[in-house]
Design a protein around this motif. Structure first.
Motif, PDB file in Angstrom:
ATOM      1  N   GLN A 263      14.064  24.396 -69.752  1.00  0.00           N
ATOM      2  CA  GLN A 263      12.976  24.369 -69.014  1.00  0.00           C
ATOM      3  C   GLN A 263      13.160  25.331 -67.875  1.00  0.00           C
ATOM      4  OE1 GLN A 263      12.931  19.882 -68.475  1.00  0.00           O
ATOM      5  NE2 GLN A 263      11.108  20.076 -68.201  1.00  0.00           N
ATOM      6  N   ILE A 265      12.863  26.099 -64.485  1.00  0.00           N
ATOM      7  CA  ILE A 265      12.934  25.455 -63.243  1.00  0.00           C
ATOM      8  C   ILE A 265      13.448  26.278 -62.188  1.00  0.00           C
ATOM      9  CG2 ILE A 265      13.959  23.163 -62.176  1.00  0.00           C
ATOM     10  CD1 ILE A 265      14.150  21.977 -65.137  1.00  0.00           C
ATOM     11  N   MET A 267      15.695  26.411 -59.026  1.00  0.00           N
ATOM     12  CA  MET A 267      16.907  25.746 -58.704  1.00  0.00           C
ATOM     13  C   MET A 267      17.160  25.547 -57.338  1.00  0.00           C
ATOM     14  SD  MET A 267      18.408  26.234 -61.339  1.00  0.00           S
ATOM     15  CE  MET A 267      20.114  25.704 -61.280  1.00  0.00           C
ATOM     16  N   LEU A 269      14.520  23.423 -54.740  1.00  0.00           N
ATOM     17  CA  LEU A 269      13.005  22.886 -54.973  1.00  0.00           C
ATOM     18  C   LEU A 269      12.028  23.692 -54.241  1.00  0.00           C
ATOM     19  CD1 LEU A 269      13.948  19.382 -55.460  1.00  0.00           C
ATOM     20  CD2 LEU A 269      13.048  20.814 -57.110  1.00  0.00           C
ATOM     21  N   ARG A 278      18.946  24.257 -69.320  1.00  0.00           N
ATOM     22  CA  ARG A 278      19.157  23.468 -70.741  1.00  0.00           C
ATOM     23  C   ARG A 278      18.814  22.088 -70.087  1.00  0.00           C
ATOM     24  NH1 ARG A 278      23.736  22.523 -75.046  1.00  0.00           N
ATOM     25  NH2 ARG A 278      22.956  20.633 -75.854  1.00  0.00           N
ATOM     26  N   THR A 279      17.953  21.094 -70.634  1.00  0.00           N
ATOM     27  CA  THR A 279      17.652  20.121 -70.296  1.00  0.00           C
ATOM     28  C   THR A 279      17.991  18.989 -71.261  1.00  0.00           C
ATOM     29  OG1 THR A 279      15.601  20.356 -70.612  1.00  0.00           O
ATOM     30  CG2 THR A 279      16.326  20.773 -68.316  1.00  0.00           C
ATOM     31  N   ARG A 280      17.059  18.519 -71.942  1.00  0.00           N
ATOM     32  CA  ARG A 280      17.102  17.267 -72.868  1.00  0.00           C
ATOM     33  C   ARG A 280      17.536  17.858 -74.448  1.00  0.00           C
ATOM     34  NH1 ARG A 280      11.565  14.892 -70.654  1.00  0.00           N
ATOM     35  NH2 ARG A 280      11.394  16.967 -70.419  1.00  0.00           N
ATOM     36  N   ASP A 315       6.858  13.500 -69.983  1.00  0.00           N
ATOM     37  CA  ASP A 315       6.208  14.339 -68.540  1.00  0.00           C
ATOM     38  C   ASP A 315       5.101  14.970 -68.677  1.00  0.00           C
ATOM     39  OD1 ASP A 315       7.915  15.998 -70.384  1.00  0.00           O
ATOM     40  OD2 ASP A 315       8.243  17.494 -68.823  1.00  0.00           O
ATOM     41  N   PHE A 684      32.919  10.660 -82.694  1.00  0.00           N
ATOM     42  CA  PHE A 684      33.932  10.056 -81.898  1.00  0.00           C
ATOM     43  C   PHE A 684      34.290   8.857 -82.814  1.00  0.00           C
ATOM     44  CE2 PHE A 684      34.771   6.960 -78.361  1.00  0.00           C
ATOM     45  CZ  PHE A 684      36.061   7.612 -78.160  1.00  0.00           C
TER      46      PHE A 684
ATOM     47  N   LYS B 197      15.778   3.378 -68.623  1.00  0.00           N
ATOM     48  CA  LYS B 197      15.597   1.813 -69.518  1.00  0.00           C
ATOM     49  C   LYS B 197      17.066   1.447 -69.457  1.00  0.00           C
ATOM     50  CE  LYS B 197      11.931   3.036 -72.682  1.00  0.00           C
ATOM     51  NZ  LYS B 197      11.897   3.636 -74.133  1.00  0.00           N
ATOM     52  N   ASP B 218      19.450  22.416 -56.271  1.00  0.00           N
ATOM     53  CA  ASP B 218      18.779  21.181 -56.464  1.00  0.00           C
ATOM     54  C   ASP B 218      18.952  20.425 -57.763  1.00  0.00           C
ATOM     55  OD1 ASP B 218      17.617  20.774 -53.715  1.00  0.00           O
ATOM     56  OD2 ASP B 218      16.139  21.986 -54.469  1.00  0.00           O
ATOM     57  N   ARG B 233      16.914  17.264 -62.629  1.00  0.00           N
ATOM     58  CA  ARG B 233      16.305  18.432 -61.828  1.00  0.00           C
ATOM     59  C   ARG B 233      15.028  18.307 -61.770  1.00  0.00           C
ATOM     60  NH1 ARG B 233      19.940  21.288 -65.019  1.00  0.00           N
ATOM     61  NH2 ARG B 233      21.692  22.296 -64.141  1.00  0.00           N
ATOM     62  N   ASN B 234      14.257  18.994 -60.802  1.00  0.00           N
ATOM     63  CA  ASN B 234      13.018  19.173 -60.440  1.00  0.00           C
ATOM     64  C   ASN B 234      12.468  17.585 -59.941  1.00  0.00           C
ATOM     65  OD1 ASN B 234      11.166  21.314 -60.765  1.00  0.00           O
ATOM     66  ND2 ASN B 234      10.380  20.758 -62.756  1.00  0.00           N
ATOM     67  N   PHE B 235      13.379  16.973 -59.264  1.00  0.00           N
ATOM     68  CA  PHE B 235      12.926  15.524 -58.931  1.00  0.00           C
ATOM     69  C   PHE B 235      11.903  15.393 -57.700  1.00  0.00           C
ATOM     70  CE2 PHE B 235      17.214  17.097 -57.962  1.00  0.00           C
ATOM     71  CZ  PHE B 235      17.212  17.240 -56.758  1.00  0.00           C
ATOM     72  N   ILE B 236      11.154  16.486 -57.403  1.00  0.00           N
ATOM     73  CA  ILE B 236      10.213  16.563 -56.292  1.00  0.00           C
ATOM     74  C   ILE B 236       8.930  16.126 -57.261  1.00  0.00           C
ATOM     75  CG2 ILE B 236      10.869  17.697 -54.443  1.00  0.00           C
ATOM     76  CD1 ILE B 236       9.263  19.936 -55.528  1.00  0.00           C
ATOM     77  N   LYS B 239       6.448  12.983 -62.429  1.00  0.00           N
ATOM     78  CA  LYS B 239       6.629  12.963 -63.859  1.00  0.00           C
ATOM     79  C   LYS B 239       7.238  14.205 -64.655  1.00  0.00           C
ATOM     80  CE  LYS B 239       2.755  11.465 -66.645  1.00  0.00           C
ATOM     81  NZ  LYS B 239       1.506  11.688 -66.909  1.00  0.00           N
ATOM     82  N   GLU B 240       7.208  15.524 -63.995  1.00  0.00           N
ATOM     83  CA  GLU B 240       7.829  16.420 -64.589  1.00  0.00           C
ATOM     84  C   GLU B 240       9.308  16.714 -64.252  1.00  0.00           C
ATOM     85  OE1 GLU B 240       4.748  19.338 -63.489  1.00  0.00           O
ATOM     86  OE2 GLU B 240       3.781  17.649 -64.025  1.00  0.00           O
ATOM     87  N   TYR B 241       9.727  15.596 -63.630  1.00  0.00           N
ATOM     88  CA  TYR B 241      11.297  15.811 -63.434  1.00  0.00           C
ATOM     89  C   TYR B 241      11.962  15.853 -64.819  1.00  0.00           C
ATOM     90  CZ  TYR B 241      11.713  10.775 -65.006  1.00  0.00           C
ATOM     91  OH  TYR B 241      11.544   9.865 -65.849  1.00  0.00           O
ATOM     92  N   THR B 242      13.293  16.310 -64.847  1.00  0.00           N
ATOM     93  CA  THR B 242      13.953  16.631 -66.152  1.00  0.00           C
ATOM     94  C   THR B 242      15.309  16.093 -66.153  1.00  0.00           C
ATOM     95  OG1 THR B 242      14.152  18.009 -68.014  1.00  0.00           O
ATOM     96  CG2 THR B 242      13.940  18.930 -65.767  1.00  0.00           C
ATOM     97  N   TYR B 243      16.022  16.025 -66.956  1.00  0.00           N
ATOM     98  CA  TYR B 243      17.572  15.870 -66.842  1.00  0.00           C
ATOM     99  C   TYR B 243      18.084  16.274 -68.113  1.00  0.00           C
ATOM    100  CZ  TYR B 243      16.469  11.305 -69.188  1.00  0.00           C
ATOM    101  OH  TYR B 243      16.160  10.299 -69.794  1.00  0.00           O
ATOM    102  N   SER B 244      19.249  16.691 -68.095  1.00  0.00           N
ATOM    103  CA  SER B 244      20.102  16.784 -69.300  1.00  0.00           C
ATOM    104  C   SER B 244      21.310  15.965 -69.417  1.00  0.00           C
ATOM    105  CB  SER B 244      20.671  18.510 -69.595  1.00  0.00           C
ATOM    106  OG  SER B 244      21.453  18.581 -68.423  1.00  0.00           O
ATOM    107  N   HIS B 250      33.937   7.815 -72.949  1.00  0.00           N
ATOM    108  CA  HIS B 250      33.515   6.737 -73.816  1.00  0.00           C
ATOM    109  C   HIS B 250      33.310   5.599 -73.087  1.00  0.00           C
ATOM    110  CE1 HIS B 250      37.272   4.486 -73.852  1.00  0.00           C
ATOM    111  NE2 HIS B 250      37.866   5.482 -73.862  1.00  0.00           N
TER     112      HIS B 250
END
Lengths: 686, 767
Positions: A263, A265, A267, A269, A278-280, A315, A684, B197, B218, B233-236, B239-244, B250
């Protein structure tokens, strides 16, 4: 719910073909899918990904790339030709040879004026898109190695081409190379292997993104020709890239079966200095992903494991609903099996041949749920190979089991079947009427005396069959004469007196067979008809739509029935609406006139029109609860929908005339076991 | 009733150093960590405990460097105060009284004069609610200030302090609880929340376990219960927040930490592997494995050169940025439970108990320092949940400390029990215990109790097991072994009516052995192995058994499960007295007649100290702690106190330590003792230019002695000369360079300082 003897058929070895290319058209919200066997399918993205069109492939026709130009669809393949499709009639329109050897990639510019193809001989060829044809314009500077991938700059002035070990940027005006970007080879032993740039994407801000066989997604600047950033995505290859329309998201498909999202984005805000991050990671495939497409609200991916996966991007989804759920499409939304209801024969349609099987017989009676002793095993009677290179488009066997018909893009063949004890022989009927040159859909009348063939002109031809041969009787045409442009007819349902046909424009016409005139037209609904049936006694037309709605239309009164209106008023249960595969068949049980039998890929359902409809609060899957209740209370707890989930991965369900059900299953595990081995990955704790 | 006011329960030694993240001073010379009521300062180079910051009256729950002054540190405590310290000198600068228990402290450079604290919200015992509050520190010159200006930031706060972190430059604060991540922006005064979830189809457990924020970007890193690390990221955007997502661990990620430059992310979990992720190129990572217990906290020094990890085995590891371990600070190792008794090694006077899995640890209470681990099991321990591995369950020293007996077993849950009895001899040469004998099948069932005879001449071990036998083991009794070494072998097998023994104990002079079989106590003579008598009790299985000491050695004490404490006179073989009290632990003091009994009643533990000769307690302390006490020990003092007060007399020669179920090591201290300690700490003045290393202390002593010699030999007139000179030099050296006057001025001043001293001496006699 009635009790049936069920033939559980698992000997239809249907193998879906792997997906090779995807092309998304934002304006008409259609996604085109090219498969390994050369077939092209069109899915409607906003109508629950219903498979609207299937253009069967040919032998030796490997499609490598797909591209929309406006509403026209083009493909190019290793046979060196560029093909345009006639989407209304679901056939190939024409093929133009590019004279550059095998074509690896095809890309149309956003203006819709030109097509560029990348050839084996190292040339990028530009074709001008004309009104009815494409015309070769010129070559760009010839390169030493083959062109694997192409991407137009949105302005149409530059083209980035991915090759072996490098990316070239061409100026379209001059045809000369502007920059040469060298892609690094892998380290260690893979150093000697060439780095294949499998995919490039040219963004409007001048960034070029490439995915290569080293497993890197690299970002380049086209002004300076330098590498901005590289992301190591996988140890294997990055095979496909796709960018969203507003260029803030990019997906990369890898040969590990993962789709990685990047994405754009900021960096910090609130500031404008954005970076690709790289995100998901989505893992829905087991094999190589050969094609990805980021559509408005989802990521569509397909690959060697032959399934089309629609992964929603939550999103971007406005309202979360069943329409925006994760969807995996394994099987075509068409019937590949036809049954001779009276004689217990089944015709399986493979791309290149037909198989005719006789159902087995069983002995005795058993408890519900138990399996019966098989007295006679099912047997394969016939293996009919297709003449010519074209793949089968449609096929049918008559209810009496005497006639078999199939059609390819170019020809239609009718056979008469002779069955005396163990000897099976067929004779081809020659001298077919001219109208039967090709058909989109084929159907026999219930007494096997007539053959109905949906032509390309949105009309149905009527042919009478007899011992001596066949004779053209007439053509059924819709009332509205001004509709001369044909639409592919999807379904023909015949019931002695009435015939209904639905076309891809969502129109359903009803014809009177005795007068051979159009009787009426069902009001057009926004979603496509996936299955329909005419009730044998009440003469009501029952229709299932792609958005899981259902309608019952009284042919005689030319209006929706009261039951249908009640369904529309009360709405259907949430669980019913959330199913993600369309209903593929509608049947009626002559012994229970109020029962309608439906099926989709995962369930079999009997709708009892005499029982009340469930609302959202009632338990939808109530079979087990009902079983535990005493007889008297069952009545008050039961509702119209009786769902059976015993069978999975259903291709076809048919009610035979001896009140037994035939359920044709194709377990996904069997499909998976026939796929080539995926790339080995260390897991794993193994 | 005896007054109890001047005796107080204190945490003394062996406290957890891993409760909160350790912090490294900005010059990387010191590591600070909380330890009970103290903040301890260690040297990063020598791992030595330099000094401690003493002043809190309850558990210290958080420390953080003062962002305005890197030589100061804030600490917060359950006692409701925040204290500001000069940690190099160990001086308390200020105390801020907040007034409610504090559980964590956070500061940010952007918010000067504001502290962020975790406070417990409602006193609802069932579900504890925590609140994040900001406290404005009043500007006042006083030592003790009340800070009342509080405002709540959020009440969706996890109990876990590592689930809260400040974002880039203090612009926002991120905190997570269960499945929800919240980001509060200070400028907009708005909270954004994102939830996951609870589980997904693949069975991932998504609950948040820790949070770290990138120093310049950020980006929020969160750790999860199933070992995933997500970078948000993008947590303002709602909806369009995202994470990797990254997955290496383990099991749950315990802690995350960005390096100060933000180039790397460090993570740790139960695997005890420190993982370094390269920020931006997430699949490039480095590992530092085999660090010991599971990693609980990670912190980085402000220059990024040193990392500190604290581990579940009460240890702090100092790691260089090149991923090399350069120091280990070990506290008292506390596992989930102490299976052995608390013991005192008669030689080193160290406390001995279970340490690392399969080890016995020797811990000096006096110096509050871990001495060494003795590997008993001698097998590799595998850090994995649910694995049945050997554990040391019993250990005993003989009276001289030359023999150690241990029992290790495994298979507690399964039916096939495996256990070994091992005897260890003290080797004078190597100064440690060496394995002498391993007895594989000492009994046919689990060993319940074990004791050495207490006589000086012969050492004898008695073990009592669930196979309804007790055995006596002697050294070298086996005649047919011709070797020099004397191995241990069985000397006698005793039983009584096929009853299972519950306890065994030797009298002080080893002339009698008492073995209890369920409800019956049998008295044996170890010389002839003749059963002398049986003592029957009112119903109840015997739980504890001990002989009186010194003048009370004719008494035998026993406790039963039916809440009885009985005392028999062995001369008359009659019950002397008995009282009804539920005793969970009976502990005799080996240096006096006193016996301590911990009784657990209605959710708190009481202590009684009494002499067996009289049923009246010498000392009672109600409500010692709220948990049951199963382990206690009397530790001899180095120098006995000479308190005459009746209530504190029992603490004169030895100190009583006990271990609660929460694994807190507590002790009793008297008022006089505390006074002495306080006065000694006040006298301690350290030259702030030199760290207090043992080397320095040696030198310092030497210097002091020299000074003493000087003052003795020379007349008093020497003194002002020294001080005056040093004042000028101090002024010269301690004033920052940019405010110093010109060198020419200084030079004359400097020279003058020498001259003045001379005239001063001369002037004095002139006057």
């Amino acid at each position: 719910m009635g009790e049936f003897k069920v033939h559980r058929v698992r000997f239809f070895d249907y193998m879906p073909s792997g997906i090779r290319a995807l092309a998304f058209n934002r304006d008409i919200e259609r996604i085109a899918v090219a498969r390994m066997d050369g077939s092209v399918e069109v899915f409607h993205c906003s109508d629950r990904f219903f498979q609207e069109k299937i253009i069967p492939g040919r032998e030796q026709c490997g499609i490598e790339g797909l591209s929309w130009v406006g509403e026209r669809l083009f493909s190019a393949g290793l046979n060196g030709g560029i093909t345009e499709y006639d989407l209304t009639n679901q056939k190939v329109k024409y093929t133009v040879d590019a004279y550059g050897g095998p074509i690896w990639t095809i890309a149309g510019n956003q203006q819709g004026t030109h097509l560029a193809v990348g050839c084996e001989d190292g040339t990028v060829k530009l074709f001008e898109v004309n009104e009815d044809k494409i015309q070769f314009e010129r070559n760009l500077d010839r390169q030493k190695s083959r062109i694997i991938s192409l991407s137009w700059h949105p302005s149409g002035s530059k083209i980035a081409a991915g090759m072996m070990d490098m990316i070239q940027i061409f100026n379209v005006e001059t045809g000369h190379s502007v920059h040469r970007l060298l892609a690094d080879r892998g380290v260690g032993t893979s150093r000697s292997k060439e780095c294949v740039v499998w995919s490039v994407v040219y963004l409007s801000d001048g960034t070029i993104i490439s995915g290569d066989s080293v497993g890197m997604v690299k970002l380049w600047d086209d002004q300076t020709g330098t590498l901005i950033k590289s992301h190591n995505v996988t140890k294997c290859d990055v095979l496909a890239l796709s960018v969203s329309q507003n260029e803030d998201s990019l997906v990369a498909g890898t040969s590990e079966g993962t789709v990685v999202q990047f994405q754009f984005i900021s960096m910090v805000l609130g500031k404008d200095d954005k970076e690709w991050v790289r995100t998901r990671t989505f893992k829905n495939h087991t094999h190589d992903i050969r094609a990805v497409a980021e559509i408005t609200t989802a990521v569509v991916s397909g690959g060697m494991d032959a399934q089309l996966v629609v992964r929603p991007l939550l999103d971007k989804v406005e309202v979360r609903s069943a329409a925006s759920a994760l969807r995996k499409i394994h099987f075509p939304h068409r019937r590949l099996v036809s049954c001779a209801r009276k004689s217990g024969l089944m015709l399986f349609q493979y791309p290149g041949h037909l198989e005719l099987w006789r159902l087995g017989e069983s002995e005795g009676k058993g408890m519900p749920g138990s399996s019966l002793f098989v007295k006679r095993n099912p047997e394969k009677l016939l293996h009919l190979k297709v003449k010519g290179e074209d793949h089968i488009r449609c096929s049918a066997v008559s209810p009496c089991g005497e006639w078999i018909v199939y059609s390819t893009a170019s020809s239609l063949r009718l056979y008469r079947l002779h069955c005396d004890n163990n000897n099976v022989s067929i004779t081809k009927i020659s001298k077919l009427p001219m109208v039967l040159s090709s058909a989109n859909q084929l159907c026999f009348s219930s007494d096997s005396s007539h053959l109905f063939s949906a032509s390309t002109q949105s009309s149905v031809h009527l042919v009478s069959l007899s011992q001596s041969g066949c004779k053209f009787v007439g053509t059924l045409k819709p009332k509205s004469g001004e509709r001369t442009i044909g639409f592919g007819v999807l379904h023909i349902i015949e019931d002695g007196k009435w015939l209904a046909s639905a076309n891809s424009d969502h129109e359903v016409h009803i014809y009177n067979l005795q007068t051979r005139k159009a009787h009426c037209t069902v009001p057009v609904y926004s979603s496509a008809v996936t299955a329909m049936g005419i009730h044998p006694t009440t003469n009501c037309l029952f229709m299932m739509y792609a958005d899981q709605q259902m309608c019952e239309y009284s042919i005689e009164q030319k209006q929706y029935t009261d039951w249908s209106r009640m369904v529309q008023r009360k709405g259907l249960h949430r669980f019913w609406m959330e199913r993600d595969t369309p209903c593929l068949n509608v049947m009626f049980n002559p012994q229970h006139p109020s029962h309608v039998i439906l099926h989709d890929t995962y369930m079999l359902c009997i709708i009892d029109q005499s029982l009340p409809l469930p609302d959202d609060k009632t338990q939808f899957y109530n079979q087990l609860t009902l079983k535990s209740l005493p007889e008297e209370q069952r009545k008050s707890h039961s509702h119209a929908f009786k769902v059976c989930k015993t069978f999975k991965d259903i291709l076809c369900v048919e009610l035979m005339s001896d009140q037994s059900l035939v359920v044709v299953e194709r377990p996904l595990e069997d499909v998976a076991s026939q796929l080539p081995a995926p790339i080995k990955q260390k897991k794993f704790a193994t | 009733m005896v007054e109890t006011s001047d005796i107080r329960v204190v945490r003394c030694g062996g406290s957890k150093v891993n409760l909160t993240p350790p912090i490294i001073s900005s010059d990387s010379r010191f590591v600070l960590c909380t330890s009970g009521d103290l903040v301890k300062v260690y040297s990063t180079r020598t791992e030595e405990w330099l000094h401690s910051l003493q002043g809190h009256t309850n558990q210290v729950t958080g420390i953080t460097l003062n962002p305005a002054n890197h030589l100061q540190v804030y600490s917060c405590s359950v006692d409701g105060t925040v204290k500001l310290w000069d940690f190099i000198d160990g001086i308390l600068i200020k105390t801020f009284v907040i007034g409610c228990p504090l559980f964590a402290i956070y500061v940010s450079e952007k918010h000067t004069g504001v502290l962020f604290l975790h406070v417990s919200m409602a006193t609802d015992s069932k579900n504890e609610c925590f609140q994040l509050v900001s406290v404005h520190l009043p500007k006042s010159a006083e030592q003790e200030v009340e800070a009342k200006e509080m405002s709540a930031v959020s009440s969706h706060i996890s109990k876990n302090p590592s689930c809260t972190a400040f974002g880039r430059g203090g612009e926002y604060i991120a905190f997570a609880r269960h499945l929800q991540l919240n980001v509060y922006f200070f400028r907009k005064q708005k909270t954004y929340s994102f939830s996951l979830k609870a589980t997904d189809k693949k069975g991932a457990k998504n609950a948040f376990t820790c949070i770290a924020c990138h120093p310049t970007d950020d980006c929020i890193a969160t750790g999860h219960e199933d070992g995933k690390i997500r970078l948000w990221r993008n947590f303002i955007h709602k909806k369009e927040y995202t994470y990797s997502t990254q997955h290496w661990h383990h099991n749950a990620v315990n802690t995350l930490c960005f390096t100060p430059e933000g180039t790397h992310l460090l993570s740790g979990g139960i695997e005890s592997v420190l993982v370094q992720w390269q920020y931006g190129a997430d699949n490039r990572k480095e590992f530092l494995p085999r660090l010991g217990g599971s990693i609980l906290h990670i912190s980085a020094s402000s220059d990024g050169q040193l990392f500190c990890t604290s581990h579940s085995d009460n240890k702090i590891t100092v790691i260089e940025s090149s991923f090399k371990v350069c120091g280990v600070i070990q506290g008292l190792v506390k596992g989930d439970a102490v299976l052995t008794d608390l013991m005192i090694d008669p030689r080193s006077k160290a406390l001995v108990l279970n340490g690392k899995p399969g080890h016995l640890q020797f811990y000096s209470l006096l110096r509050d320092k871990h001495l060494y681990n003795l590997d008993i099991v001698q097998q590799e321990y595998i850090y994995e949940a649910g694995l049945d591995q050997f554990e040391v369950v019993k250990a005993a020293f003989d009276i001289k400390g030359s023999w150690l007996a241990t029992v290790e077993e495994r298979g507690k849950k399964s039916s096939d029990l495996e256990f070994f009895l091992k005897l260890w001899a003290f080797d004078e040469r190597t100064q440690s215990f060496v394995l002498n004998t391993t007895i594989t099948a000492a009994h046919t069932d689990r060993i319940i109790s074990m004791c050495f005879s207490s006589s000086e001449e012969t050492t004898m071990l008695v073990t009592a097991a669930e196979d309804s036998q007790f055995k006596a083991w002697c050294q070298g009794a086996d005649a047919d072994t011709q070797q020099d070494q004397n191995f241990w072998s069985c000397d006698f097998v005793g039983s009584y009516h096929k009853l299972n023994p519950t306890n065994c104990s030797f009298s002080a002079d080893s002339s009698l052995l008492a073995v209890s079989f369920q409800e019956v106590i049998t008295i044996w003579s170890p010389d002839t192995w003749e059963m002398l008598t049986t003592l029957c009790q009112p119903p109840g299985v015997i739980r504890d058994l001990c002989f009186g000491r010194l003048s009370c050695s004719k008494y035998l004490l026993g406790t039963t499960t039916k809440n009885l404490l009985c005392c028999w006179n062995l001369l008359t073989c009659e019950l002397e007295w008995s009282t009804s009290v539920d005793v969970s632990k009976l502990q005799p003091d080996p240096f006096s007649e006193n016996v301590a009994a911990f009784s657990y009643q209605s959710k708190h533990t009481d202590l009684f100290v009494f002499k067996p000769s009289e049923p009246r307690p010498l000392f009672t302390n109600k409500n010692v702690c709220s948990e049951k006490v199963h382990r206690a020990v009397f530790v001899p003092r180095e120098e006995p106190l000479n308190s005459c007060d009746e209530s504190t007399q029992w603490l004169n020669r030895s100190q009583l330590y006990f271990l609660t179920q929460n694994m807190d090591l507590l002790t009793f201290s008297t008022a006089t003792e505390e006074d002495r300690m306080l006065s000694s700490s006040k006298q301690l003045v350290i030259d702030d230019s030199v760290a207090v290393t043992p080397f320095y202390l040696l030198l310092g002593k030497h210097r002091q002695q020299q000074q003493k010699l000087n003052t003795q030999s020379h007349p008093v007139s020497d003194k002002p000369q020294q001080t005056q000179g040093s004042v000028t030099i101090k002024e010269l050296l301690h004033t920052p360079a940019h405010v110093l006057p010109a060198a020419s001025v200084l030079c004359s001043m400097f020279v003058n300082s020498f001259l003045i001293s001379n005239t001063g001496v001369q002037q004095d006699p002139l006057r």
